[in-house]
Write an enzyme that holds these catalytic residues in place. Structure first.
Site, PDB file in Angstrom:
ATOM      1  N   TYR A 142       0.764  -1.260  -0.177  1.00  0.00           N
ATOM      2  CA  TYR A 142       0.085  -0.046   0.065  1.00  0.00           C
ATOM      3  C   TYR A 142       0.887   1.198   0.089  1.00  0.00           C
ATOM      4  O   TYR A 142       0.500   2.555  -0.482  1.00  0.00           O
ATOM      5  CB  TYR A 142      -1.018  -0.052   1.175  1.00  0.00           C
ATOM      6  N   ASP A 226      -3.001 -17.932   0.287  1.00  0.00           N
ATOM      7  CA  ASP A 226      -3.863 -18.244  -0.563  1.00  0.00           C
ATOM      8  C   ASP A 226      -4.544 -19.631   0.251  1.00  0.00           C
ATOM      9  O   ASP A 226      -5.869 -19.772  -0.051  1.00  0.00           O
ATOM     10  CB  ASP A 226      -2.986 -18.598  -2.022  1.00  0.00           C
ATOM     11  N   ASP A 250      -6.407  -7.034   3.462  1.00  0.00           N
ATOM     12  CA  ASP A 250      -7.659  -6.547   2.865  1.00  0.00           C
ATOM     13  C   ASP A 250      -8.474  -7.659   2.226  1.00  0.00           C
ATOM     14  O   ASP A 250      -9.806  -7.813   2.293  1.00  0.00           O
ATOM     15  CB  ASP A 250      -6.940  -5.531   1.526  1.00  0.00           C
ATOM     16  N   ASP A 254     -12.217  -9.533   3.474  1.00  0.00           N
ATOM     17  CA  ASP A 254     -13.577  -9.406   2.815  1.00  0.00           C
ATOM     18  C   ASP A 254     -14.137 -10.845   2.619  1.00  0.00           C
ATOM     19  O   ASP A 254     -15.387 -10.993   2.695  1.00  0.00           O
ATOM     20  CB  ASP A 254     -13.291  -8.845   1.310  1.00  0.00           C
TER      21      ASP A 254
HETATM   22  C1  IPM Z   1     -10.379  -1.570   3.324  1.00  0.00           C
HETATM   23  C2  IPM Z   1     -10.634  -0.840   2.133  1.00  0.00           C
HETATM   24  C3  IPM Z   1      -9.490   0.019   1.756  1.00  0.00           C
HETATM   25  C4  IPM Z   1      -8.377  -0.726   1.574  1.00  0.00           C
HETATM   26  C5  IPM Z   1      -9.722   1.107   0.511  1.00  0.00           C
HETATM   27  C6  IPM Z   1     -10.887   1.630   0.621  1.00  0.00           C
HETATM   28  C7  IPM Z   1      -8.543   2.044   0.235  1.00  0.00           C
HETATM   29  O1  IPM Z   1     -10.717  -1.809   1.134  1.00  0.00           O
HETATM   30  O2  IPM Z   1     -10.315  -0.938   4.444  1.00  0.00           O
HETATM   31  O3  IPM Z   1     -10.484  -2.840   3.478  1.00  0.00           O
HETATM   32  O4  IPM Z   1      -8.099  -1.274   0.803  1.00  0.00           O
HETATM   33  O5  IPM Z   1      -7.686  -0.842   2.727  1.00  0.00           O
HETATM   34 MG    MG Z   2     -10.701  -3.900   1.593  1.00  0.00          MG
END
Ligand code: IPM
Ligand code: MG
Length: 369
Positions: A142, A226, A250, A254
């Site tokens: 990042y 993975d 990240d 999700d």
């Molecule tokens: C998260 C989001 C952020 C990230 C974006 C909005 C920059 O996806 O907080 O998970 O990638 O960290």
């Molecule tokens: Mg995210």
């Protein structure tokens, strides 16, 4: 009575809508005299860009630096797809994380019993799930330099991102994970890609050493990132705390979010190192979901992730863990009563909009107070 400075950064899309439900809860804490919250607000993301051409202003950064906790909604939307890269909405969030030194991102994924059927996975796989992803948040790809697109002059361009980690960055996030595991089921799974990445080799080496020297009583396992993604959808209950880098965190968070039924359920806390004198940590609390521009303004947004993020602020920044527990119980009770926003309604029609869900949670909280 304890007194705190809270900064609201609602942001874009559904951010202001879900934040409004937290603001009502904060107002109630003040009215009841449970704590004294001094609140202020600022702009971040597209709304900040529209107001002053930046994803977050210096003045709002100064407010964030001074706050006991920052409550962040969400940023971004198609309206700002074409703005320059360095002032795109997400840049505001990344600046907050970096400048406040919020290296530790805690993303709990808890499946409320009432929602086990809202997940895309089978009930027995997710029922009772309680895992915590500890994501490194101020390093890795990042922020690594170089980060460029160069024109090679032969009709080709080259995009470069740099994944970089220093020893101290891995040590401090590993310690956060081990410390938290001690308060839970005492197990840490460290995810990296040591089979293809040098940062993965170093990550593995440092986590192993910190474990051996400081946390030998905690169970540690190493998993390739993975494989971790696959295991998360196969049998997520094998995990307690997962510690991983910025990018893998990240993605894995999700995945973990969907196990709980909806992205609209997942809160997060981003914490800095404790100040040597005051012991105070800089902190920011945000839902894992984004700005959801497609449903903004429709009342369909689920405020639970934002409200639970405020709960994490009560626990990690404000020393009000008992109230964090009560807030979690209120959320759980409302779900058990069958209240559902669209994202968690499954095949049935939603029976609550954003404000109804927020109001129902506040009402439950008032009952247990
Ligand atoms: C998260 C989001 C952020 C990230 C974006 C909005 C920059 O996806 O907080 O998970 O990638 O960290
Ligand atoms: Mg995210």
């Amino acid at each position: 009575m304890a007194s705190f400075n809270l900064l609201y950064l609602p942001g874009d899309g559904i951010g202001p809508e879900v934040m409004a439900e937290v603001e009502k809860i904060v107002a109630w804490f003040n009215a009841e005299g449970i704590a004294r919250f001094e609140t202020d607000r600022g702009l971040v993301g597209g709304s900040a860009y529209d107001a002053h051409g930046k994803a977050v202003s210096d003045a709002d950064m100064a407010k964030a630096q001074a706050a006991d906790a920052v409550l962040f909604g969400a940023v971004g939307g198609p309206k700002w797809d074409k703005v320059p890269y360095d002032v795109r909405p997400e840049a505001g969030l990344l600046r907050l994380r970096k400048d406040l030194g919020l290296f530790a991102n805690l993303r709990p994924a808890i499946c409320y019993p009432a929602l086990a059927d809202a997940s895309s996975l089978k009930r027995n796989v997710v029922e009772g799930l309680d895992i915590l992803i500890v994501r490194e948040l101020t390093g890795g790809v990042y922020f690594g330099e170089p980060k460029t697109i160069t024109d090679l002059g032969n009709g080709q361009k080259r995009g470069i991102d740099t994944q970089v980690y220093d020893t101290f960055e891995i040590e401090r996030i590993a310690r956060v994970a081990f410390d938290l595991a001690k308060t839970r089921r005492n197990k840490v799974s460290s995810a990296e890609k040591r089979n293809v990445m040098k940062t993965g080799v170093l990550w593995n080496e440092i986590v192993t050493r910190v474990h051996k020297d400081e946390y030998a009583s905690v169970q540690l396992e190493h998993v390739l990132a993975d494989n971790c993604a696959m295991q998360l959808v196969r049998w997520p209950k094998q995990y307690d705390v997962i510690v991983t880098d910025n990018l893998f965190g990240d993605v894995l968070s999700d995945v973990a979010a969907m196990l709980t039924g909806s992205l609209g359920m997942l809160p997060s806390a981003s914490l800095g190192a404790p100040d040597a004198k005051s012991k105070r940590r800089k902190s920011l609390y945000e839902p894992v979901h984004g700005s959801a521009p497609d449903i903004a303004g429709t009342g369909a947004a689920n405020p639970i992730a934002m409200i639970a993020s405020f709960g994490m602020a009560l626990r990690y920044s404000l020393g009000l863990g008992e109230w964090a527990d009560k807030l979690d119980a209120a959320i759980s009770a409302v779900l058990a009563q069958g209240l559902r926003t669209k994202d968690i309604a499954g095949d049935l029609p939603a029976n609550a909009n954003t404000t109804q869900m927020g109001a129902a949670i506040l009402k439950e909280l008032q009952k247990v107070a």
